[in-house]
Design an enzyme around this catalytic site. Sequence first.
Site, PDB file in Angstrom:
ATOM      1  CB  SER A  85      -0.947   0.002   1.205  1.00 43.70           C
ATOM      2  OG  SER A  85      -0.233  -0.190   2.400  1.00 43.70           O
TER       3      SER A  85
ATOM      4  CG  HIS B   8      -1.250   3.884   4.273  1.00 39.68           C
ATOM      5  ND1 HIS B   8      -2.442   3.635   4.927  1.00 39.68           N
ATOM      6  CD2 HIS B   8      -0.714   2.671   3.994  1.00 39.68           C
ATOM      7  CE1 HIS B   8      -2.613   2.325   5.025  1.00 39.68           C
ATOM      8  NE2 HIS B   8      -1.583   1.722   4.471  1.00 39.68           N
TER       9      HIS B   8
END
Length: 346
Positions: A256, A313
């Site tokens: 991610s 992230h």
Amino acid sequence: MSGVSSVMLGLRPATRIFFRSNISVSPSRTFVSYIGRSQSTSILKNAPNLEDNVTNLQKIIPKRFFSQTSILKSRWKPIFNEETTNRYVRLNRFQQYQQQRSGGNPLGSMTILGLSLMAGIYFGSPYLFEHVPPFTYFKTHPKNLVYALLGINVAVFGLWQLPKCWRFLQKYMLLQKDYVTSKISIIGSAFSHQEFWHLGMNMLALWSFGTSLATMLGASNFFSLYMNSAIAGSLFSLWYPKLARLAIVGPSLGASGALFGVLGCFSYLFPHAKILLFVFPVPGGAWVAFLASVAWNAAGCALRWGSFDYAAHLGGSMMGVLYGWYISKAVEKQRQRRLQAAGRWF
């Protein structure tokens, strides 16, 4: 360039378990404690029903010297088999954690390594895709580079299903925050998924944004964006517990960080592109969706809710925006040069 992209962006979970060298997970996911190999049985001369006790003991453990580990496994195996729904279980004791933590954390060396890798990938990618097979193939087939990255992630997920590979994967494919087991994990963890839903969401996001962006940027630039976003996510993930002064942190894994970098670059270059979250369109386009994701990840770091690696992230998102800004400036300079060259003919 505008288009409709479907996204179910997966998250990078920060697991709450710690794998250490003196504990292991057996194929049946039972708990194995670090206890002495053998311990002799003690026999009391005046104990009642001594012969019956010895007979019953021999039925269970046929040897005079028996292992406490085997007793633990026989007693606790049913309990752990019922309670272990994840790929791994909580294993180490706090004392072991403290001993590992006191050994030091090579955060500085990991940072230097990460920055060096990022510089090497950025400057070396053009040569790599120009002269080194099989990368030269992807220069003319940039979409296939996305499929190759997708295939690597699926292959590592398949290895997680083989218990014999767990020791290798725990060392090289998990990013330990407090005690780095291998420096390769700064990249390896970005290709590692243990659960199918995690893999599926991330790979869907990679396919949705990656194929369009790789075609627009070219294989070399997309590879540099993807890898450097993954490394930036790992570095942010390593630094966040230290800056936030978190006492206990677990390892993390997942693509991610790289995917938020892809989303950041895509939304910067195509801010009004339509984005579908599952099947629902996001109002305002790609840039609004990206800003919402940044706000959500920042709130996750501040409020510390859930078990996701919000710092990774954010690291990938910042790298993606940086790439988007740089590419837009480069495209604008090329456009100005073409206009100046065309003006000379008139």
